[in-house]
Write an enzyme that holds these catalytic residues in place. Structure first.
Site, PDB file in Angstrom:
ATOM      1  N   ASP A  46      -2.209 -10.487  15.820  1.00  0.00           N
ATOM      2  CA  ASP A  46      -3.188 -10.011  17.005  1.00  0.00           C
ATOM      3  C   ASP A  46      -2.887 -10.901  18.130  1.00  0.00           C
ATOM      4  O   ASP A  46      -3.317 -11.793  18.591  1.00  0.00           O
ATOM      5  CB  ASP A  46      -4.680 -10.075  16.535  1.00  0.00           C
ATOM      6  CG  ASP A  46      -5.586  -9.883  17.592  1.00  0.00           C
ATOM      7  OD1 ASP A  46      -5.346  -9.497  18.798  1.00  0.00           O
ATOM      8  OD2 ASP A  46      -6.684  -9.687  17.275  1.00  0.00           O
ATOM      9  N   PHE A  57     -11.193 -13.561  15.670  1.00  0.00           N
ATOM     10  CA  PHE A  57     -11.895 -12.723  16.379  1.00  0.00           C
ATOM     11  C   PHE A  57     -10.830 -11.251  16.575  1.00  0.00           C
ATOM     12  O   PHE A  57     -10.133 -11.719  17.195  1.00  0.00           O
ATOM     13  CB  PHE A  57     -12.420 -12.836  17.523  1.00  0.00           C
ATOM     14  CG  PHE A  57     -13.234 -12.104  18.184  1.00  0.00           C
ATOM     15  CD1 PHE A  57     -14.802 -11.859  17.771  1.00  0.00           C
ATOM     16  CD2 PHE A  57     -12.749 -11.238  19.150  1.00  0.00           C
ATOM     17  CE1 PHE A  57     -15.411 -10.905  18.510  1.00  0.00           C
ATOM     18  CE2 PHE A  57     -13.607 -10.171  19.771  1.00  0.00           C
ATOM     19  CZ  PHE A  57     -14.982  -9.935  19.540  1.00  0.00           C
ATOM     20  N   LYS A  73      -6.399  -6.808  26.643  1.00  0.00           N
ATOM     21  CA  LYS A  73      -6.641  -7.811  27.958  1.00  0.00           C
ATOM     22  C   LYS A  73      -5.767  -7.973  29.021  1.00  0.00           C
ATOM     23  O   LYS A  73      -5.956  -7.120  29.689  1.00  0.00           O
ATOM     24  CB  LYS A  73      -6.913  -9.085  27.197  1.00  0.00           C
ATOM     25  CG  LYS A  73      -7.884  -9.339  26.303  1.00  0.00           C
ATOM     26  CD  LYS A  73      -8.450 -10.760  25.914  1.00  0.00           C
ATOM     27  CE  LYS A  73      -9.733 -10.853  25.036  1.00  0.00           C
ATOM     28  NZ  LYS A  73     -11.050 -10.945  25.823  1.00  0.00           N
TER      29      LYS A  73
HETATM   30  C1  LIG Z   1      -7.722 -11.700  19.442  1.00  0.00           C
HETATM   31  C2  LIG Z   1      -8.663 -10.694  19.849  1.00  0.00           C
HETATM   32  N1  LIG Z   1      -8.721  -9.602  19.435  1.00  0.00           N
HETATM   33  C3  LIG Z   1      -9.190  -8.446  19.584  1.00  0.00           C
HETATM   34  C4  LIG Z   1     -10.345  -8.522  20.663  1.00  0.00           C
HETATM   35  C5  LIG Z   1     -10.983  -7.330  20.857  1.00  0.00           C
HETATM   36  O1  LIG Z   1     -10.809  -6.873  22.226  1.00  0.00           O
HETATM   37  P1  LIG Z   1     -11.915  -5.690  22.998  1.00  0.00           P
HETATM   38  O2  LIG Z   1     -12.848  -6.591  23.585  1.00  0.00           O
HETATM   39  O3  LIG Z   1     -10.808  -5.364  24.148  1.00  0.00           O
HETATM   40  O4  LIG Z   1     -12.061  -4.806  22.130  1.00  0.00           O
HETATM   41  C6  LIG Z   1     -10.320  -9.608  21.219  1.00  0.00           C
HETATM   42  C7  LIG Z   1     -11.295  -9.896  22.239  1.00  0.00           C
HETATM   43  O5  LIG Z   1     -11.678 -11.082  22.615  1.00  0.00           O
HETATM   44  C8  LIG Z   1      -9.532 -10.960  21.017  1.00  0.00           C
HETATM   45  O6  LIG Z   1      -9.713 -11.996  21.715  1.00  0.00           O
END
Ligand SMILES: Cc1ncc(COP(=O)(O)O)c(C=O)c1O
Length: 394
Positions: free
Chosen positions: A216, A131, A245
């Site tokens: 990520d 994700f 986050k």
């Molecule tokens: C690993 C990862 N990358 C990207 C995102 C996307 O972040 P945002 O919801 O702040 O756009 C998330 C959100 O859950 C995530 O867990």
């Protein structure tokens, strides 16, 4: 009260999240309160966001002071908090490099995705179960068909490989691959931890083909796993790291970090943002970092996380995966929504991230006594949820 607010919500907000489970009106520490005044132990922390819990005095005063001094200026200008935060993040990563600030994880990944194009290559390898966000670019790297299919065609030339399988990765990366993007631990998938040498193999494979290794750490970074970054103990130095986050502890902020020369791939005019890097969110991040350091919260995350993981074992629990205060567990039936609902009914917020999976990502300030509020009622919550359903056993 809550019902009336729920009706107003349904009339005025897009139905992208389904009906909200609670209407929350107040938070303090690891607790939140609903509109009826009921208190809940928050073991989800805004999905791995509220690192310091709710209304932490250090965060409140950093944001208040900064907003009272200088709140927003545009990126024609810079501010001290922005510069100091960039320096601190590079220091925590123990690298030289450059930072681009955003307001969210998706935007951090969007920036990184654009940056990979500057290598002159377009192919990206991502992992099944990944994700990376919901914007068109970050969605292109996100594997779940239900999220992707309504919006295809998505940009990019993306190959998905099974997560944790280094041989599959080696088979997919070629000399035309711009980058491999991986979560060091897959969060939304339910805290999926790859084999120990996976990131090191990914580093070797990308280096051999001149591709970037992009980690990520939006969910896993900033202390969540008991280290500043989940990749720290792998010994791997990536080329790109994305964060969000927990970075702002609840104030929206993200970062795309280019390590070494990769920090210079984007040139003036090639990317931008109005709000990214604003001094209020930078001050919030600095307060989060300072408090994590001052209060020993990395150690706390490891200690309380291990305590929770031990106590969550039960005859209906087939696996517990724990890295600091990021915990996923598997149930032997597709009853996670009922388990989460039963926990809510008992005043405890947990997340059902898949039909048979529960995730916890509580504030890093959680104590073992507070964790025991869940553990003391865990068996009762499971028994009640199972008794109320005829979930198909796995
Ligand atoms: C690993 C990862 N990358 C990207 C995102 C996307 O972040 P945002 O919801 O702040 O756009 C998330 C959100 O859950 C995530 O867990």
């Amino acid at each position: 009260m809550s019902q009336m607010l729920q009706e107003r919500y349904a009339r005025s907000l897009m139905n992208t999240f389904g009906p909200p489970r609670l209407v929350l009106t107040k938070g303090e520490g690891v607790y939140v309160w609903d509109a009826e005044g009921n208190r809940y132990l928050d073991l989800l922390g805004g999905i791995a966001v509220n690192a310091l819990g709710h209304a932490h005095p250090a965060l409140v005063s950093a944001v208040t002071d900064q907003l009272g001094t200088l709140g927003h200026v545009s990126n024609f200008f810079t501010t001290v908090p922005q510069i100091v935060l960039a320096e601190r993040l590079l220091e925590l990563l123990a690298v030289e490099g450059k930072v681009f600030f955003t307001n969210s994880g998706s935007e951090a990944n969007e920036a990184a995705f654009k940056l990979t194009r500057r290598t002159g290559r377009t192919h990206v390898v991502a992992a099944a179960g990944s994700f990376h966000g919901r914007t068109m670019g970050s969605l292109a790297l996100t594997s779940k068909p239900a999220y992707r299919e309504p919006f295809e065609p998505l940009p990019g030339d993306v190959t998905f490989v099974p997560f944790g399988d280094a041989n599959a990765l080696a088979g997919a990366v070629t000399d035309r691959t711009a980058a491999v993007v991986l979560e060091p631990v897959q969060g939304e998938a339910g805290v999926v931890v790859p084999p120990r040498n996976y990131l090191a193999r990914a580093r070797d494979i990308t280096t051999a083909h001149g591709a970037l290794l992009w980690l990520d750490e939006v969910q896993t970074g900033m202390g969540r796993t008991g280290a500043w970054f989940a990749h720290t103990d792998s010994g791997v130095t990536p080329d790109l790291v994305t964060l969000a986050k927990g970075l702002g502890g609840g104030i929206p902020v993200g970062a795309c970090i280019g390590i070494g020369e990769h920090g210079d791939l984007l040139h003036p005019g090639q990317h931008g943002t109005t709000f990214g890097g604003n001094p209020v969110s930078a001050a919030a991040s600095l307060a989060v970092i300072e408090t994590i350091e001052r209060d020993g919260l990395l150690h706390n995350a490891r200690r309380v996380g291990a305590h929770l993981a031990r106590g969550l074992r039960h005859r209906h629990v087939t696996a517990v995966r724990q890295r600091g205060l990021l915990i996923g567990l598997d149930l032997d039936a597709d009853v996670a929504p009922q388990v989460a609902a039963t926990a809510h009914g008992s005043g405890i917020i947990i997340n059902d991230c898949a039909p048979h999976r529960i995730r916890l990502a509580p504030p890093l300030v959680l104590t073992t006594d507070q964790a025991d509020e869940l553990l003391d009622s865990w068996a009762d919550i499971l028994e009640a949820a199972y008794a109320a359903t005829e979930g198909p056993h796995r």
